[in-house]
Scaffold this active site. Structure first.
Site, PDB file in Angstrom:
ATOM      1  N   VAL A  47       0.827  -1.207   0.000  1.00  0.00           N
ATOM      2  CA  VAL A  47       0.000   0.000   0.000  1.00  0.00           C
ATOM      3  C   VAL A  47       0.866   1.264   0.000  1.00  0.00           C
ATOM      4  O   VAL A  47       0.347   2.372  -0.048  1.00  0.00           O
ATOM      5  CB  VAL A  47      -0.998  -0.008   1.183  1.00  0.00           C
ATOM      6  N   HIS A 102      -4.284  -4.269  -3.067  1.00  0.00           N
ATOM      7  CA  HIS A 102      -4.730  -4.130  -1.669  1.00  0.00           C
ATOM      8  C   HIS A 102      -4.945  -2.678  -1.264  1.00  0.00           C
ATOM      9  O   HIS A 102      -4.981  -2.365  -0.076  1.00  0.00           O
ATOM     10  CB  HIS A 102      -3.733  -4.806  -0.720  1.00  0.00           C
ATOM     11  N   CYS A 150     -14.704   6.652   0.364  1.00  0.00           N
ATOM     12  CA  CYS A 150     -15.960   6.872   1.084  1.00  0.00           C
ATOM     13  C   CYS A 150     -16.692   5.541   1.219  1.00  0.00           C
ATOM     14  O   CYS A 150     -16.972   4.876   0.220  1.00  0.00           O
ATOM     15  CB  CYS A 150     -16.839   7.875   0.343  1.00  0.00           C
ATOM     16  N   GLU A 195      13.464 -15.418   2.057  1.00  0.00           N
ATOM     17  CA  GLU A 195      13.224 -16.790   2.513  1.00  0.00           C
ATOM     18  C   GLU A 195      12.114 -17.365   1.661  1.00  0.00           C
ATOM     19  O   GLU A 195      11.214 -16.639   1.260  1.00  0.00           O
ATOM     20  CB  GLU A 195      12.777 -16.786   3.983  1.00  0.00           C
TER      21      GLU A 195
HETATM   22  P1  NAD Z   1       4.924 -10.757   4.398  1.00  0.00           P
HETATM   23  O1  NAD Z   1       5.451  -9.870   5.468  1.00  0.00           O
HETATM   24  O2  NAD Z   1       4.007 -11.843   4.752  1.00  0.00           O
HETATM   25  O3  NAD Z   1       6.189 -11.422   3.631  1.00  0.00           O
HETATM   26  C1  NAD Z   1       7.324 -10.674   3.290  1.00  0.00           C
HETATM   27  C2  NAD Z   1       8.269 -11.542   2.461  1.00  0.00           C
HETATM   28  O4  NAD Z   1       9.369 -10.737   2.068  1.00  0.00           O
HETATM   29  C3  NAD Z   1       8.833 -12.750   3.207  1.00  0.00           C
HETATM   30  O5  NAD Z   1       8.719 -13.893   2.375  1.00  0.00           O
HETATM   31  C4  NAD Z   1      10.313 -12.387   3.434  1.00  0.00           C
HETATM   32  O6  NAD Z   1      11.184 -13.510   3.333  1.00  0.00           O
HETATM   33  C5  NAD Z   1      10.576 -11.441   2.281  1.00  0.00           C
HETATM   34  N1  NAD Z   1      11.614 -10.441   2.525  1.00  0.00           N
HETATM   35  C6  NAD Z   1      11.928  -9.761   3.658  1.00  0.00           C
HETATM   36  N2  NAD Z   1      12.939  -8.908   3.442  1.00  0.00           N
HETATM   37  C7  NAD Z   1      13.271  -9.043   2.131  1.00  0.00           C
HETATM   38  C8  NAD Z   1      14.259  -8.429   1.298  1.00  0.00           C
HETATM   39  N3  NAD Z   1      15.109  -7.503   1.757  1.00  0.00           N
HETATM   40  N4  NAD Z   1      14.321  -8.811   0.002  1.00  0.00           N
HETATM   41  C9  NAD Z   1      13.473  -9.749  -0.487  1.00  0.00           C
HETATM   42  N5  NAD Z   1      12.534 -10.364   0.249  1.00  0.00           N
HETATM   43  C10 NAD Z   1      12.446 -10.007   1.542  1.00  0.00           C
HETATM   44  O7  NAD Z   1       4.295  -9.775   3.304  1.00  0.00           O
HETATM   45  P2  NAD Z   1       3.368 -10.054   2.054  1.00  0.00           P
HETATM   46  O8  NAD Z   1       3.640 -11.381   1.453  1.00  0.00           O
HETATM   47  O9  NAD Z   1       3.447  -8.833   1.210  1.00  0.00           O
HETATM   48  O10 NAD Z   1       1.910 -10.109   2.669  1.00  0.00           O
HETATM   49  C11 NAD Z   1       0.858 -10.213   1.770  1.00  0.00           C
HETATM   50  C12 NAD Z   1      -0.351  -9.440   2.178  1.00  0.00           C
HETATM   51  O11 NAD Z   1      -0.770  -9.969   3.405  1.00  0.00           O
HETATM   52  C13 NAD Z   1      -0.174  -7.983   2.465  1.00  0.00           C
HETATM   53  O12 NAD Z   1      -0.384  -7.184   1.345  1.00  0.00           O
HETATM   54  C14 NAD Z   1      -1.224  -7.702   3.502  1.00  0.00           C
HETATM   55  O13 NAD Z   1      -2.408  -7.275   2.877  1.00  0.00           O
HETATM   56  C15 NAD Z   1      -1.470  -9.023   4.115  1.00  0.00           C
HETATM   57  N6  NAD Z   1      -1.112  -9.118   5.524  1.00  0.00           N
HETATM   58  C16 NAD Z   1      -0.360 -10.166   5.910  1.00  0.00           C
HETATM   59  C17 NAD Z   1      -0.059 -10.358   7.241  1.00  0.00           C
HETATM   60  C18 NAD Z   1       0.747 -11.548   7.660  1.00  0.00           C
HETATM   61  O14 NAD Z   1       0.858 -11.808   8.837  1.00  0.00           O
HETATM   62  N7  NAD Z   1       1.337 -12.280   6.719  1.00  0.00           N
HETATM   63  C19 NAD Z   1      -0.490  -9.449   8.171  1.00  0.00           C
HETATM   64  C20 NAD Z   1      -1.240  -8.393   7.758  1.00  0.00           C
HETATM   65  C21 NAD Z   1      -1.536  -8.240   6.430  1.00  0.00           C
HETATM   66 ZN    ZN Z   2     -19.243   9.634  -0.414  1.00  0.00          ZN
END
Ligand code: NAD
Ligand code: ZN
Length: 232
Positions: free
Chosen positions: A92, A108, A116, A202
């Protein structure tokens, strides 16, 4: 053969080196809050102030952040690749745009947008939103962050599915592969015979579905991959 059509999906990992914490980071914004409280419509209904404050903090953090070499490399790919490049992000923040990318599909939602809840009008969010702010279109006091919360339907799904149906290459960058529907894009791409690549620090949950897995920091692995693609 014509230049391959590429579909890219990015996640929090691509912005990690720009100082925006991933969801898994210990001590990060997410670690201090429960998903049910700040990322669901029910949480917003229960305590809108908490939710608005949470996204205000994230918006302020994103406003101060700079794109890194990975964002910039993807912008270069969009500018220089002869075939189509569809850039879909779960993020986002606006670091892809700051890095020079155009036409970024924010599935997202976006921190810099307000929505709104009554009439679905959208407008640029102020740096700090407040609870019960008026919609500039219908004047209802029903502004909310333009973020897709758990239980809501992601944006632009038709366009994304069309791009995936025509993909020759699908690349997932910095995403843990456990939030659907984004985590299922790799299957859709495989279904049409696309080559699938994961670039991640990872391995993600769905790593077994990728033909090629590249481990490392996005700021290094993404520019390397882009250079390869552009070299043909
Ligand atoms: P995530 O935090 O679940 O995963 C991040 C990934 O990035 C991991 O696989 C990690 O290994 C990798 N990473 C970290 N540092 C890095 C680097 N320097 N270079 C390359 N890779 C790196 O995030 P996501 O997959 O974007 O989550 C997806 C959606 O999930 C989000 O858009 C959000 O809407 C939602 N969300 C997820 C959680 C959750 O607990 N997974 C919580 C709230 C919202
Ligand atoms: Zn409105």
């Amino acid at each position: 053969m014509s230049a391959p059509s590429i579909v890219i999906l990015t996640g929090a990992g691509i912005s990690a080196e720009s100082g925006l914490g991933t969801f898994r980071d210990e001590g990060g914004l997410w670690a201090q809050h429960r998903i049910e409280d700040v990322a669901t419509p029910e949480g917003f209904a229960r305590n809108p102030q908490l939710v608005v404050d949470f996204y205000n903090a994230r918006r302020a953090q994103a406003a101060d952040a700079n794109p890194n070499a990975a964002h910039m490399a993807l912008a270069r790919l969009q500018a220089e690749h002869a075939g189509s490049v569809t850039l879909v992000t779960q993020n986002v923040d606006d670091l892809h745009e700051k890095g020079g990318s155009v036409d970024v599909i924010h599935m997202h939602g976006a921190l810099n947008s307000a929505l709104c809840a009554t009439c679905e009008h959208r407008w640029p969010a102020p740096l700090a939103m407040s609870v019960g702010q008026d919609c500039p279109y219908c004047t209802g006091p029903t502004a909310r962050p333009d973020i897709v919360w758990f239980g809501e339907i992601p944006y632009h799904m038709e366009r994304i599915e069309r791009a995936l149906a025509n993909a020759d290459v699908f690349v997932a960058i910095g995403t843990s592969g456990n939030v659907y529907p984004a985590a299922g894009f790799v299957q859709m791409a495989r279904h049409v015979g696309a080559e699938t690549i994961e670039i991640n620090l990872e391995p993600g949950e769905n790593v077994g579905l990728f033909d090629d897995v590249r481990a490392g920091k996005a700021s290094e692995t993404v520019p390397n991959w882009v250079a390869e693609v552009l070299a043909g």
